[in-house]
Design an enzyme around this catalytic site. Structure first.
Site, PDB file in Angstrom:
ATOM      1  CE1 TYR A 183       1.900  -8.947 -12.507  1.00 30.46           C
ATOM      2  CE2 TYR A 183       0.429  -9.280 -14.363  1.00 30.46           C
ATOM      3  CZ  TYR A 183       0.764  -8.607 -13.201  1.00 30.46           C
ATOM      4  OH  TYR A 183      -0.060  -7.615 -12.726  1.00 30.46           O
ATOM      5  CB  ALA A 229      -0.953  -0.011   1.198  1.00 28.79           C
ATOM      6  CB  SER A 230       4.467   1.926   0.111  1.00 28.53           C
ATOM      7  OG  SER A 230       4.840   0.877  -0.769  1.00 28.53           O
ATOM      8  NE  ARG A 231       6.677   1.693  -4.731  1.00 28.90           N
ATOM      9  CZ  ARG A 231       6.785   0.882  -5.791  1.00 28.90           C
ATOM     10  NH1 ARG A 231       6.442   1.304  -6.989  1.00 28.90           N
ATOM     11  NH2 ARG A 231       7.227  -0.356  -5.641  1.00 28.90           N
ATOM     12  CB  SER A 278      -3.303  -9.152 -13.711  1.00 26.07           C
ATOM     13  OG  SER A 278      -3.011  -8.760 -15.055  1.00 26.07           O
ATOM     14  CG  ASN A 313      -2.329  -3.771  -4.190  1.00 22.08           C
ATOM     15  OD1 ASN A 313      -2.796  -3.632  -5.321  1.00 22.08           O
ATOM     16  ND2 ASN A 313      -1.269  -3.079  -3.770  1.00 22.08           N
ATOM     17  CE  LYS A 349      -0.991 -10.030 -10.198  1.00 21.19           C
ATOM     18  NZ  LYS A 349      -1.278  -9.505  -8.845  1.00 21.19           N
ATOM     19  CB  VAL A 386       3.642 -10.092   1.105  1.00 18.66           C
ATOM     20  CG1 VAL A 386       3.066  -8.981   1.958  1.00 18.66           C
ATOM     21  CG2 VAL A 386       3.876  -9.622  -0.327  1.00 18.66           C
TER      22      VAL A 386
HETATM   23  P1  NAP Z   1       3.405  -0.624  -8.034  1.00 16.65           P
HETATM   24  O1  NAP Z   1       2.987   0.791  -8.229  1.00 16.65           O
HETATM   25  O2  NAP Z   1       4.666  -1.129  -8.643  1.00 16.65           O
HETATM   26  O3  NAP Z   1       3.403  -0.923  -6.447  1.00 16.65           O
HETATM   27  C1  NAP Z   1       3.733  -2.213  -5.978  1.00 16.65           C
HETATM   28  C2  NAP Z   1       3.475  -2.275  -4.499  1.00 16.65           C
HETATM   29  O4  NAP Z   1       3.732  -3.634  -4.087  1.00 16.65           O
HETATM   30  C3  NAP Z   1       4.398  -1.368  -3.704  1.00 16.65           C
HETATM   31  O5  NAP Z   1       3.677  -0.797  -2.644  1.00 16.65           O
HETATM   32  C4  NAP Z   1       5.467  -2.335  -3.185  1.00 16.65           C
HETATM   33  O6  NAP Z   1       5.989  -1.987  -1.900  1.00 16.65           O
HETATM   34  C5  NAP Z   1       4.637  -3.602  -3.005  1.00 16.65           C
HETATM   35  N1  NAP Z   1       5.469  -4.810  -2.977  1.00 16.65           N
HETATM   36  C6  NAP Z   1       6.219  -5.353  -3.969  1.00 16.65           C
HETATM   37  N2  NAP Z   1       6.860  -6.440  -3.530  1.00 16.65           N
HETATM   38  C7  NAP Z   1       6.515  -6.583  -2.218  1.00 16.65           C
HETATM   39  C8  NAP Z   1       6.867  -7.515  -1.208  1.00 16.65           C
HETATM   40  N3  NAP Z   1       7.708  -8.531  -1.461  1.00 16.65           N
HETATM   41  N4  NAP Z   1       6.327  -7.364   0.032  1.00 16.65           N
HETATM   42  C9  NAP Z   1       5.470  -6.336   0.291  1.00 16.65           C
HETATM   43  N5  NAP Z   1       5.114  -5.418  -0.628  1.00 16.65           N
HETATM   44  C10 NAP Z   1       5.631  -5.541  -1.872  1.00 16.65           C
HETATM   45  O7  NAP Z   1       2.294  -1.636  -8.590  1.00 16.65           O
HETATM   46  P2  NAP Z   1       0.726  -1.433  -8.870  1.00 16.65           P
HETATM   47  O8  NAP Z   1       0.581  -1.165 -10.319  1.00 16.65           O
HETATM   48  O9  NAP Z   1       0.109  -0.536  -7.872  1.00 16.65           O
HETATM   49  O10 NAP Z   1       0.249  -2.948  -8.645  1.00 16.65           O
HETATM   50  C11 NAP Z   1      -0.516  -3.357  -7.524  1.00 16.65           C
HETATM   51  C12 NAP Z   1      -1.149  -4.700  -7.854  1.00 16.65           C
HETATM   52  O11 NAP Z   1      -1.980  -4.557  -9.012  1.00 16.65           O
HETATM   53  C13 NAP Z   1      -0.131  -5.795  -8.206  1.00 16.65           C
HETATM   54  O12 NAP Z   1      -0.558  -7.018  -7.674  1.00 16.65           O
HETATM   55  C14 NAP Z   1      -0.180  -5.834  -9.716  1.00 16.65           C
HETATM   56  O13 NAP Z   1       0.207  -7.084 -10.224  1.00 16.65           O
HETATM   57  C15 NAP Z   1      -1.646  -5.550  -9.958  1.00 16.65           C
HETATM   58  N6  NAP Z   1      -1.930  -5.053 -11.312  1.00 16.65           N
HETATM   59  C16 NAP Z   1      -1.388  -3.894 -11.765  1.00 16.65           C
HETATM   60  C17 NAP Z   1      -1.673  -3.482 -13.060  1.00 16.65           C
HETATM   61  C18 NAP Z   1      -1.110  -2.212 -13.653  1.00 16.65           C
HETATM   62  O14 NAP Z   1      -1.276  -1.995 -14.857  1.00 16.65           O
HETATM   63  N7  NAP Z   1      -0.465  -1.348 -12.879  1.00 16.65           N
HETATM   64  C19 NAP Z   1      -2.524  -4.251 -13.871  1.00 16.65           C
HETATM   65  C20 NAP Z   1      -3.054  -5.430 -13.363  1.00 16.65           C
HETATM   66  C21 NAP Z   1      -2.760  -5.823 -12.077  1.00 16.65           C
HETATM   67  P3  NAP Z   1       7.403  -1.207  -1.637  1.00 16.65           P
HETATM   68  O15 NAP Z   1       7.487  -0.096  -2.648  1.00 16.65           O
HETATM   69  O16 NAP Z   1       7.224  -0.707  -0.236  1.00 16.65           O
HETATM   70  O17 NAP Z   1       8.503  -2.204  -1.747  1.00 16.65           O
END
Ligand code: NAP
Length: 243
Positions: free
Chosen positions: A151, A9-11, A138, A86, A155, A60
């Site tokens: 990936y 949830a940080s980003r 996803s 998430n 998913k 996680v």
């Molecule tokens: P993002 O902006 O890259 O953010 C990823 C988040 O996951 C960050 O808060 C990061 O934390 C955290 N994270 C990564 N590895 C981790 C770990 N080992 N333990 C705990 N936290 C971890 O990604 P997003 O686009 O928001 O994606 C969020 C979710 O949506 C993901 O599951 C992604 O697969 C899914 N999704 C995204 C898209 C897209 O187009 N963006 C499309 C479909 C699905 P830190 O920064 O603190 O390390």
């Protein structure tokens, strides 16, 4: 229902979920792995909505780290009523170029994490005969993406886990659903060129890409009592890219 734990949830999408839940009056545990400053600044912002918010570090992909996170959240906010799985990473490249480590890291982070978190959250939810889990999947887990085999596999696994767990814990008062986003403009999309992003937009019937808030609204809905009769479902939020 009052305490929500959101992983990653940080980003990005997770941070948008944290804001949506805080605005709706939930106490929020903001999980982060590396982005400590962002998580802490977000919790300060969430406190402004008059709710309790804490930042909690955990990787996680590691079961022991997840168990420590749940203990820390329970000690400061109480048992988790709503779990949003998430956190996730992506890996783009030919499958033949992937190392065993690349594969294992992706599967641990995007799929095993959901198992670890659900396993930690469920005993309290089952005891209360009340609980909600929303997994962020996803569209690639639904239809597969070229050069994203791990990936897509992870998913698809999240979607399978969602359906199976919904059947298992429905009689115990726990709902389990997934939101399946399309292309959402977050850091995860940083490696894509402007041309790639424009092409993705063109392929989307609504001719626009998603925002983290678009996904957060769907997550909040599935977590709310408005969705009390919905379990085991995958809500696709993708502008029509996959129908
Ligand atoms: P993002 O902006 O890259 O953010 C990823 C988040 O996951 C960050 O808060 C990061 O934390 C955290 N994270 C990564 N590895 C981790 C770990 N080992 N333990 C705990 N936290 C971890 O990604 P997003 O686009 O928001 O994606 C969020 C979710 O949506 C993901 O599951 C992604 O697969 C899914 N999704 C995204 C898209 C897209 O187009 N963006 C499309 C479909 C699905 P830190 O920064 O603190 O390390």
């Amino acid at each position: 229902m009052s305490v929500v734990l959101i992983t990653g949830a940080s980003r990005g999408i997770g941070a948008a979920c944290a804001r949506a839940f805080a605005k709706a009056g939930f106490d929020v545990a903001v999980n982060y792995n590396r982005s400590q400053e962002k998580a802490e600044s977000l919790t300060r912002e969430l406190s402004g909505f008059g709710v309790k918010a804490i930042a909690v570090q955990a990787d996680v992909s590691d079961g022991a780290s997840v168990r420590r996170m749940f203990s820390a959240v329970k000690a400061s906010l109480g048992a988790v009523d709503i779990l949003i799985n998430n956190a996730g990473i992506s890996h783009v490249g030919l499958m033949t170029d992937m190392t065993d480590d690349d594969w294992n890291t992706l599967l641990q982070t995007n799929l095993s994490s959901v198992f670890y978190c659900c396993k930690s959250a469920l005993p309290d939810m089952i005891r209360a005969h009340n609980g909600v889990i929303v997994n962020v999947a996803s569209m690639w887990g639904e239809v597969g993406a070229s050069c994203e085999a791990a990936y897509s596999a992870a998913k698809a696994g999240v979607i399978g886990l969602t359906k199976a767990l919904a059947k298992e814990v429905g009689p115990s008062g726990v709902r389990v659903n997934a939101v399946s986003p399309g292309v959402v403009m977050t850091d995860m999309m940083k490696s894509f060129s402007d041309e790639d992003v424009a092409a993705l937009k063109d392929e989307t019937p609504l001719m626009t890409l998603g925002t983290p808030e678009d996904i957060a609204e769907a997550v909040l809905y599935l977590a709310s009592d408005k969705a009390r009769f919905i379990t085991g479902q995958v809500l696709s939020v993708n502008g029509g890219m996959v129908i």
